[in-house]
Scaffold this motif. Structure first.
Motif, PDB file in Angstrom:
ATOM      1  N   VAL A   1       0.830  -1.200   0.000  1.00  0.00           N
ATOM      2  CA  VAL A   1       0.000   0.000   0.000  1.00  0.00           C
ATOM      3  C   VAL A   1       0.870   1.257   0.000  1.00  0.00           C
ATOM      4  N   TRP A   2       1.951   1.212  -0.768  1.00  0.00           N
ATOM      5  CA  TRP A   2       2.865   2.339  -0.856  1.00  0.00           C
ATOM      6  C   TRP A   2       3.346   2.469  -2.298  1.00  0.00           C
ATOM      7  N   LYS A   3       4.042   3.576  -2.571  1.00  0.00           N
ATOM      8  CA  LYS A   3       4.605   3.799  -3.904  1.00  0.00           C
ATOM      9  C   LYS A   3       5.755   2.828  -4.123  1.00  0.00           C
ATOM     10  N   PRO A   4       6.035   2.348  -5.300  1.00  0.00           N
ATOM     11  CA  PRO A   4       5.442   2.679  -6.585  1.00  0.00           C
ATOM     12  C   PRO A   4       4.222   1.835  -6.928  1.00  0.00           C
ATOM     13  N   PHE A   5       3.815   0.932  -6.036  1.00  0.00           N
ATOM     14  CA  PHE A   5       2.674   0.077  -6.340  1.00  0.00           C
ATOM     15  C   PHE A   5       1.374   0.867  -6.369  1.00  0.00           C
ATOM     16  N   LEU A   6       1.279   1.907  -5.570  1.00  0.00           N
ATOM     17  CA  LEU A   6       0.149   2.824  -5.626  1.00  0.00           C
ATOM     18  C   LEU A   6       0.644   4.137  -6.211  1.00  0.00           C
ATOM     19  N   ARG A   7      -0.157   4.727  -7.049  1.00  0.00           N
ATOM     20  CA  ARG A   7       0.217   5.989  -7.674  1.00  0.00           C
ATOM     21  C   ARG A   7      -0.272   7.147  -6.813  1.00  0.00           C
ATOM     22  N   ASP A   8       0.173   8.357  -7.142  1.00  0.00           N
ATOM     23  CA  ASP A   8      -0.245   9.540  -6.383  1.00  0.00           C
ATOM     24  C   ASP A   8      -1.762   9.649  -6.304  1.00  0.00           C
ATOM     25  N   SER A   9      -2.440   9.312  -7.391  1.00  0.00           N
ATOM     26  CA  SER A   9      -3.896   9.434  -7.401  1.00  0.00           C
ATOM     27  C   SER A   9      -4.556   8.459  -6.424  1.00  0.00           C
TER      28      SER A   9
ATOM     29  N   LEU B   1      -3.291   7.851  -3.545  1.00  0.00           N
ATOM     30  CA  LEU B   1      -2.896   8.328  -2.231  1.00  0.00           C
ATOM     31  C   LEU B   1      -3.294   9.786  -2.010  1.00  0.00           C
ATOM     32  N   LYS B   2      -4.319  10.222  -2.723  1.00  0.00           N
ATOM     33  CA  LYS B   2      -4.779  11.606  -2.618  1.00  0.00           C
ATOM     34  C   LYS B   2      -6.067  11.645  -1.799  1.00  0.00           C
ATOM     35  N   CYS B   3      -6.122  12.550  -0.832  1.00  0.00           N
ATOM     36  CA  CYS B   3      -7.317  12.740  -0.016  1.00  0.00           C
ATOM     37  C   CYS B   3      -8.432  13.290  -0.906  1.00  0.00           C
ATOM     38  N   ALA B   4      -9.580  12.634  -0.883  1.00  0.00           N
ATOM     39  CA  ALA B   4     -10.709  13.069  -1.698  1.00  0.00           C
ATOM     40  C   ALA B   4     -11.329  14.365  -1.181  1.00  0.00           C
ATOM     41  N   LEU B   5     -11.015  14.740   0.046  1.00  0.00           N
ATOM     42  CA  LEU B   5     -11.617  15.925   0.644  1.00  0.00           C
ATOM     43  C   LEU B   5     -10.792  17.190   0.450  1.00  0.00           C
ATOM     44  N   CYS B   6      -9.453  17.049   0.435  1.00  0.00           N
ATOM     45  CA  CYS B   6      -8.624  18.251   0.332  1.00  0.00           C
ATOM     46  C   CYS B   6      -7.526  18.149  -0.725  1.00  0.00           C
ATOM     47  N   GLU B   7      -7.448  17.029  -1.423  1.00  0.00           N
ATOM     48  CA  GLU B   7      -6.479  16.839  -2.508  1.00  0.00           C
ATOM     49  C   GLU B   7      -5.036  16.672  -2.056  1.00  0.00           C
ATOM     50  N   GLN B   8      -4.773  16.585  -0.739  1.00  0.00           N
ATOM     51  CA  GLN B   8      -3.395  16.368  -0.277  1.00  0.00           C
ATOM     52  C   GLN B   8      -2.971  14.941  -0.614  1.00  0.00           C
ATOM     53  N   THR B   9      -1.728  14.775  -1.064  1.00  0.00           N
ATOM     54  CA  THR B   9      -1.173  13.472  -1.384  1.00  0.00           C
ATOM     55  C   THR B   9      -0.226  13.048  -0.271  1.00  0.00           C
ATOM     56  N   VAL B  10      -0.311  11.777   0.125  1.00  0.00           N
ATOM     57  CA  VAL B  10       0.522  11.229   1.195  1.00  0.00           C
ATOM     58  C   VAL B  10       1.374  10.098   0.633  1.00  0.00           C
ATOM     59  N   ASP B  11       2.190   9.460   1.487  1.00  0.00           N
ATOM     60  CA  ASP B  11       3.140   8.449   1.015  1.00  0.00           C
ATOM     61  C   ASP B  11       2.591   7.030   0.942  1.00  0.00           C
ATOM     62  N   ASP B  12       1.647   6.682   1.817  1.00  0.00           N
ATOM     63  CA  ASP B  12       1.077   5.332   1.750  1.00  0.00           C
ATOM     64  C   ASP B  12      -0.345   5.346   2.280  1.00  0.00           C
ATOM     65  N   TRP B  13      -1.028   4.224   2.111  1.00  0.00           N
ATOM     66  CA  TRP B  13      -2.435   4.113   2.458  1.00  0.00           C
ATOM     67  C   TRP B  13      -2.668   4.383   3.939  1.00  0.00           C
ATOM     68  N   HIS B  14      -1.763   3.930   4.781  1.00  0.00           N
ATOM     69  CA  HIS B  14      -1.913   4.151   6.220  1.00  0.00           C
ATOM     70  C   HIS B  14      -1.817   5.641   6.557  1.00  0.00           C
ATOM     71  N   ASP B  15      -0.915   6.352   5.881  1.00  0.00           N
ATOM     72  CA  ASP B  15      -0.815   7.801   6.081  1.00  0.00           C
ATOM     73  C   ASP B  15      -2.102   8.493   5.634  1.00  0.00           C
ATOM     74  N   LEU B  16      -2.733   7.984   4.579  1.00  0.00           N
ATOM     75  CA  LEU B  16      -3.988   8.563   4.113  1.00  0.00           C
ATOM     76  C   LEU B  16      -5.070   8.406   5.178  1.00  0.00           C
ATOM     77  N   GLN B  17      -5.119   7.229   5.797  1.00  0.00           N
ATOM     78  CA  GLN B  17      -6.119   7.015   6.856  1.00  0.00           C
ATOM     79  C   GLN B  17      -5.843   7.944   8.049  1.00  0.00           C
ATOM     80  N   ASP B  18      -4.570   8.066   8.423  1.00  0.00           N
ATOM     81  CA  ASP B  18      -4.207   8.975   9.524  1.00  0.00           C
ATOM     82  C   ASP B  18      -4.575  10.416   9.172  1.00  0.00           C
TER      83      ASP B  18
END
Length: 190
Positions: A146-154, A156-173
């Motif tokens: 659940v991290w790059k390069p297996f997941l792309r920036d899109s 890992l982007k927050c649907a609410l504010c468009e911020q991009t994070v490094d992995d899926w767990h960071d997105l949840q946090d």
């Protein structure tokens, strides 16, 4: 986990990819979608990216469903998106239908012989650029990173504010800290 991937690229027999890897001094990959040890997939993808001679991120995907025979085919992708439950896809940006320069030639090099380009499941309709075909594959019960390069920036982007994070767990946090989500098991808002 069940994961769907939509990709642009080409489909070839796994045995042909392994023959190509062998000739180029890389380890074979097995017919699991992604094994516990991702190094074989990374090394093979790096070799294919290097063969193109420019900065292109290539990934290898193999479908997998429990209780079915393992796939005999591999998908070599120049663009992909993953979907966990739901996802909106920007086709023009995330899955462009024009492959990078040299991608069709890479397919020819892997298959090596013109006769192999006609292998069932690997050929397109008359006039179709088979190197840019659109596929949807599903992998079940796999350890998908659940991290790059297996997941792309899109991915890992927050649907609410468009911020991009490094992995899926960071997105949840991020969703919890910045948007007040207390439900950590909520479906994604893609």
């Amino acid at each position: 986990m069940v994961l769907a991937t939509v990709l642009r690229g080409f489909k070839i027999p796994l045995i042909m990819l392994n023959r190509f890897l062998d000739v180029n001094g890389e380890a074979h990959i097995d017919n699991k979608y992604l094994s516990d040890d991702l190094s074989d997939f990374d090394d093979a993808a790096a070799l294919l990216s290097t063969k193109l001679g420019h900065d292109t991120n290539i990934r290898i995907f193999i479908p997998h469903l429990e209780d079915h025979d393992e796939s005999e085919y591999v998908y070599v992708a120049y663009a992909w998106v993953t979907a966990y439950a739901q996802r909106k896809i920007d086709m023009a940006r995330e899955l462009p239908d024009t492959p990078p320069p040299g991608f069709a030639e890479l397919r020819h090099e892997i298959l090596e012989e013109e006769s192999l380009l006609q292998v069932e499941g690997c050929r397109g309709q008359e006039g179709e650029d088979i190197s840019a075909a659109l596929y949807v594959i599903v992998a079940e019960d796999t350890k998908f990173p659940v991290w790059k390069p297996f997941l792309r920036d899109s991915d890992l982007k927050c649907a609410l504010c468009e911020q991009t994070v490094d992995d899926w767990h960071d997105l949840q946090d991020h969703r919890i800290v910045f948007h007040g989500y207390v439900e950590t098991d909520a479906l994604p808002h893609f």
